[in-house]
Design a protein around this motif. Structure first.
Motif, PDB file in Angstrom:
ATOM      1  N   ASN A 125       0.822  -1.157  -0.067  1.00 26.29           N
ATOM      2  CA  ASN A 125      -0.079  -0.032   0.066  1.00 26.29           C
ATOM      3  C   ASN A 125       0.934   1.236   0.152  1.00 26.29           C
ATOM      4  O   ASN A 125       0.795   2.232  -0.630  1.00 26.29           O
ATOM      5  N   SER A 126       1.986   1.231   0.766  1.00 29.17           N
ATOM      6  CA  SER A 126       2.958   2.397   0.900  1.00 29.17           C
ATOM      7  C   SER A 126       3.673   2.582  -0.124  1.00 29.17           C
ATOM      8  O   SER A 126       3.444   3.813  -0.845  1.00 29.17           O
ATOM      9  N   PHE A 127       3.900   1.597  -1.226  1.00 25.66           N
ATOM     10  CA  PHE A 127       4.647   1.722  -2.556  1.00 25.66           C
ATOM     11  C   PHE A 127       3.555   2.204  -3.466  1.00 25.66           C
ATOM     12  O   PHE A 127       3.840   3.276  -4.261  1.00 25.66           O
ATOM     13  N   LEU A 128       2.460   1.682  -3.456  1.00 22.33           N
ATOM     14  CA  LEU A 128       1.364   2.311  -4.424  1.00 22.33           C
ATOM     15  C   LEU A 128       0.793   3.708  -4.152  1.00 22.33           C
ATOM     16  O   LEU A 128       0.984   4.490  -5.205  1.00 22.33           O
ATOM     17  N   LEU A 129       0.790   3.793  -2.987  1.00 25.35           N
ATOM     18  CA  LEU A 129       0.387   5.677  -2.644  1.00 25.35           C
ATOM     19  C   LEU A 129       1.702   6.359  -2.758  1.00 25.35           C
ATOM     20  O   LEU A 129       1.180   7.534  -3.600  1.00 25.35           O
ATOM     21  N   TYR A 153      10.404  11.902 -15.766  1.00 24.28           N
ATOM     22  CA  TYR A 153      11.745  11.227 -15.694  1.00 24.28           C
ATOM     23  C   TYR A 153      11.685   9.787 -16.398  1.00 24.28           C
ATOM     24  O   TYR A 153      12.682   8.805 -16.291  1.00 24.28           O
ATOM     25  N   GLN A 154      10.489   9.365 -17.010  1.00 19.80           N
ATOM     26  CA  GLN A 154      10.326   8.239 -17.670  1.00 19.80           C
ATOM     27  C   GLN A 154      10.850   6.916 -16.671  1.00 19.80           C
ATOM     28  O   GLN A 154      11.647   6.018 -16.919  1.00 19.80           O
ATOM     29  N   ALA A 155      10.295   7.046 -15.603  1.00 18.50           N
ATOM     30  CA  ALA A 155      10.637   6.001 -14.697  1.00 18.50           C
ATOM     31  C   ALA A 155       9.590   4.859 -14.492  1.00 18.50           C
ATOM     32  O   ALA A 155       9.741   4.057 -13.399  1.00 18.50           O
ATOM     33  N   GLY A 156       8.607   4.901 -15.296  1.00 17.39           N
ATOM     34  CA  GLY A 156       7.683   4.221 -15.066  1.00 17.39           C
ATOM     35  C   GLY A 156       7.885   2.727 -15.143  1.00 17.39           C
ATOM     36  O   GLY A 156       7.165   1.704 -14.282  1.00 17.39           O
ATOM     37  N   GLU A 157       8.662   2.394 -16.201  1.00 22.91           N
ATOM     38  CA  GLU A 157       9.171   0.898 -16.440  1.00 22.91           C
ATOM     39  C   GLU A 157       9.653   0.293 -15.081  1.00 22.91           C
ATOM     40  O   GLU A 157       9.389  -0.990 -14.531  1.00 22.91           O
ATOM     41  N   LYS A 158      10.560   1.163 -14.287  1.00 30.12           N
ATOM     42  CA  LYS A 158      11.211   0.857 -13.240  1.00 30.12           C
ATOM     43  C   LYS A 158      10.261   0.668 -12.114  1.00 30.12           C
ATOM     44  O   LYS A 158      10.322  -0.250 -11.448  1.00 30.12           O
ATOM     45  N   ARG A 159       8.990   1.384 -11.912  1.00 32.79           N
ATOM     46  CA  ARG A 159       8.273   1.469 -10.865  1.00 32.79           C
ATOM     47  C   ARG A 159       7.206  -0.077 -11.187  1.00 32.79           C
ATOM     48  O   ARG A 159       6.943  -0.547 -10.334  1.00 32.79           O
ATOM     49  N   ARG A 160       7.069  -0.121 -12.435  1.00 37.70           N
ATOM     50  CA  ARG A 160       6.254  -1.290 -12.822  1.00 37.70           C
ATOM     51  C   ARG A 160       6.902  -2.640 -12.452  1.00 37.70           C
ATOM     52  O   ARG A 160       6.421  -3.516 -11.998  1.00 37.70           O
ATOM     53  N   LYS A 204       9.313  -2.869 -10.061  1.00 41.45           N
ATOM     54  CA  LYS A 204       9.289  -2.972  -8.578  1.00 41.45           C
ATOM     55  C   LYS A 204       7.993  -3.605  -8.234  1.00 41.45           C
ATOM     56  O   LYS A 204       8.018  -4.402  -7.228  1.00 41.45           O
ATOM     57  N   LEU A 205       7.042  -2.958  -8.821  1.00 44.49           N
ATOM     58  CA  LEU A 205       5.603  -3.322  -8.361  1.00 44.49           C
ATOM     59  C   LEU A 205       5.461  -4.674  -8.594  1.00 44.49           C
ATOM     60  O   LEU A 205       4.608  -5.350  -7.643  1.00 44.49           O
ATOM     61  N   THR A 241       4.443  -7.605  -5.931  1.00 50.35           N
ATOM     62  CA  THR A 241       3.279  -8.432  -6.165  1.00 50.35           C
ATOM     63  C   THR A 241       3.661  -9.898  -6.129  1.00 50.35           C
ATOM     64  O   THR A 241       2.777 -10.867  -5.481  1.00 50.35           O
ATOM     65  N   SER A 242       4.607 -10.192  -6.613  1.00 47.92           N
ATOM     66  CA  SER A 242       5.121 -11.677  -6.724  1.00 47.92           C
ATOM     67  C   SER A 242       5.521 -12.328  -5.292  1.00 47.92           C
ATOM     68  O   SER A 242       5.122 -13.271  -4.969  1.00 47.92           O
TER      69      SER A 242
END
Length: 545
Positions: free
Chosen positions: A201-205, A217-224, A226-227, A231-232
């Motif tokens: 929850n903290s990570f998603l928030l 900064y095009q960090a979407g792929e990195k966040r995905r 890590k998410l 999740t795994s």
């Protein structure tokens, strides 16, 4: 803190005391309901014997009548039991929420600054909701299972004492030994799993709040990525519980089959010895098969109980956490006559911020505080607000140590404006009005005018009734800051603490706000923290830190 399951259960059960009479009613209804359900099986057995001309004690028509009565009673009693349990659950959940929010208020702000917000959200929502399972589907089933098993054991003993002994042994193994084994295997896993949900929850928030930066900064792929990893990890922990649930079912099924077979073998042995007749074999066997419902329910509780006790443990951690600063009550009322710090030492952990700091602030004066980042400017204001207690030295208001001033009295004496003003998801009027209970619209408008906010508000379609959005995202940084200043004006405290109050304002609005502050402070005392030279111009004395 990791508590033993029995300790967590004891503390949670202790909350039931005001509703104990309803809990006892739920248990009585549950016992009667389960016995009615078992009676249907026993009566069915007698019906079969009657058809086979092996039972002469009861008429077949009577069997059918009793079956219908038991079925009807079972439904009514079941409904009554569940109604009582859920009434208790919802009442106690409301009580626990009240206790949790009271604990958060008691711990704030010092002990909450380091806590992950997502973890707190998980605790306030899913953890507390999960306790509903405990109160509605755990406490009474345990009592019902124990009582029902004892009654059935006594009933079987009327055929032969060995039936009763075997039944009690079966109930202890399936309803007691199996759950203990499973609970021990999953206790730590439960706490780790609930903490992992909080971390997720903290990570998603954090990701949602920083979405603009992530895109920029095009960090979407990195966040995905890590998410996906988180999740795994969470799925793996969840699968561990699924495996334990499957193991519980297998153990229960094997236990029922084995003990039912033992009952049949025991009956056969007693029949061969001439101790019991065919009825004494068939009815105990049928009764035994139909009597495992309550104890299987107890055994299945071990799966949910791992989650529930983990959640209860986390809630108890918060409720029992010791605040860094305790509230003061029952002291004499204090009126503001100046403030002072004498030989103040303070640090966060091992990091020392203030060391032997002293200053005095006379009534109706403006003190400017200037210094580099990390020198303790904001910390000083928090000590004056008594968000923290000093490690050494004294902080006084009206020559009284702030530790000896009633907390609500101190809050009335002080107005505090931070650089990052928190905006609630409400209207602008409600956001300003939070500074004074029962504030009129005229008072709110007057405060907004002083904060150079009125014209902007009136340009909005709904004026003061315009919503601010979550975290005030419909307002700019400067507008949010002016809401904070408007709150301070509305609060109208004699001692005003301002932490970078104009950092998000342009020169024009800064000048308007500073003029309002000078006018406002004619009969007030102000501490003004700022890195801007222009802001420091209104200070009558500047303290370099």
């Amino acid at each position: 803190m990791s508590r033993k399951g029995i300790v967590v259960m004891g503390k949670l059960i202790g909350l039931i005391k005001p509703l104990l009479h309803i809990m006892l009613l739920a248990i009585l209804l549950g016992i009667a309901g389960n016995l009615s359900a078992m009676a249907i099986t026993v009566l069915g057995g007698h019906g079969i014997l009657k058809v086979l001309n092996m039972d002469y004690g009861i008429a077949l028509s009577t069997v059918f009548i009793l079956l219908g009565i038991c079925a009807l009673i079972r439904g009514v009693l079941r409904y009554g039991e569940q109604a009582c349990n859920h009434y208790i659950a919802f009442k106690l959940l409301a009580f626990i929420r009240h206790q949790v929010f009271a604990a958060l208020r008691r711990l704030a702000p010092a002990k909450l600054e380091g806590k992950e917000k997502g973890n707190l959200i998980a605790l306030l929502t899913s953890d507390i909701e999960l306790l509903e399972v405990f109160y509605a589907h755990t406490i009474s089933p345990i009592a019902i299972g124990v009582a029902t098993s004892a009654i059935v054991g006594c009933y079987l003993a009327t055929y032969h004492i060995l039936y009763g002994v075997l039944a009690i042994a079966a109930y202890i193994v399936i309803g007691g030994v199996f759950p203990i084994i499973i609970s021990k295997a999953g206790r730590e896993k439960g706490l780790v799993y609930r903490n992992s949900i909080g971390a997720m929850n903290s990570f998603l928030l954090d990701s949602l709040r920083g979405l603009t930066e992530v895109l920029q900064y095009q960090a979407g792929e990195k966040r995905r990525t890590k998410l996906k990893e988180k999740t795994s990890e969470l799925e793996e922990k969840q699968w561990e519980f699924k495996r334990l649930e499957n193991l519980t079912r297998v153990m229960n099924d094997v236990g029922v089959i084995v003990f039912s077979l033992f009952t049949l073998l025991l009956g056969s042995w007693l029949f061969e010895k001439g101790i019991v007749g065919f009825e004494g074999v068939f009815i105990p066997f049928v009764t035994m098969i139909g009597s495992f419902g309550p104890v299987i329910a107890l055994s299945n509780l071990s799966n949910n109980l791992m989650h529930t006790l983990a959640s209860g443990n986390r809630v108890l951690d918060l409720l029992e956490e010791t605040p860094i600063v305790t509230e003061i009550i029952d002291k004499e009322e204090v009126f503001f006559e100046g403030a002072a710090c004498e030989d103040v030492c303070f640090g966060y952990g091992k990091r020392q911020i203030l060391n032997g700091f002293s200053t005095e602030l006379e009534k109706h004066k403006i003190l400017g505080i200037h210094g580099k980042n990390g020198c303790g400017k904001s910390t000083l204001l928090k000590l004056l607000m008594r968000f923290y207690d000093v490690n050494k030295g004294t902080v006084t208001i009206s020559k009284k140590n702030v530790k000896n001033i009633n907390t609500d009295n101190l809050r009335r004496l002080e107005g505090y404006v931070t650089q990052e003003t928190h905006i609630f998801n409400a209207t602008i009027a409600e956001n300003i009005g939070i500074a004074k209970e029962g504030a009129t619209r005229e008072e709110i408008i007057k405060a907004a005018k002083k904060a150079s906010l009125h014209d902007f508000i009136m340009s909005l379609p709904n004026g003061y009734d315009t919503g601010t959005g979550e975290l005030g995202d419909k307002l700019s940084g400067g507008e949010r800051q002016r809401v904070g200043i408007a709150r301070a004006f509305l609060h109208n405290a004699p001692f005003l603490l301002l932490d970078e109050p104009t950092s998000n304002l342009d020169s024009l609005n800064e000048g308007i706000i500073l003029k309002a502050l000078v006018d406002y402070s004619q009969d007030k005392t102000v501490i003004l923290v700022s890195h801007r030279e222009s802001t420091m111009n209104i200070a009558e004395r500047i303290l370099q830190m």
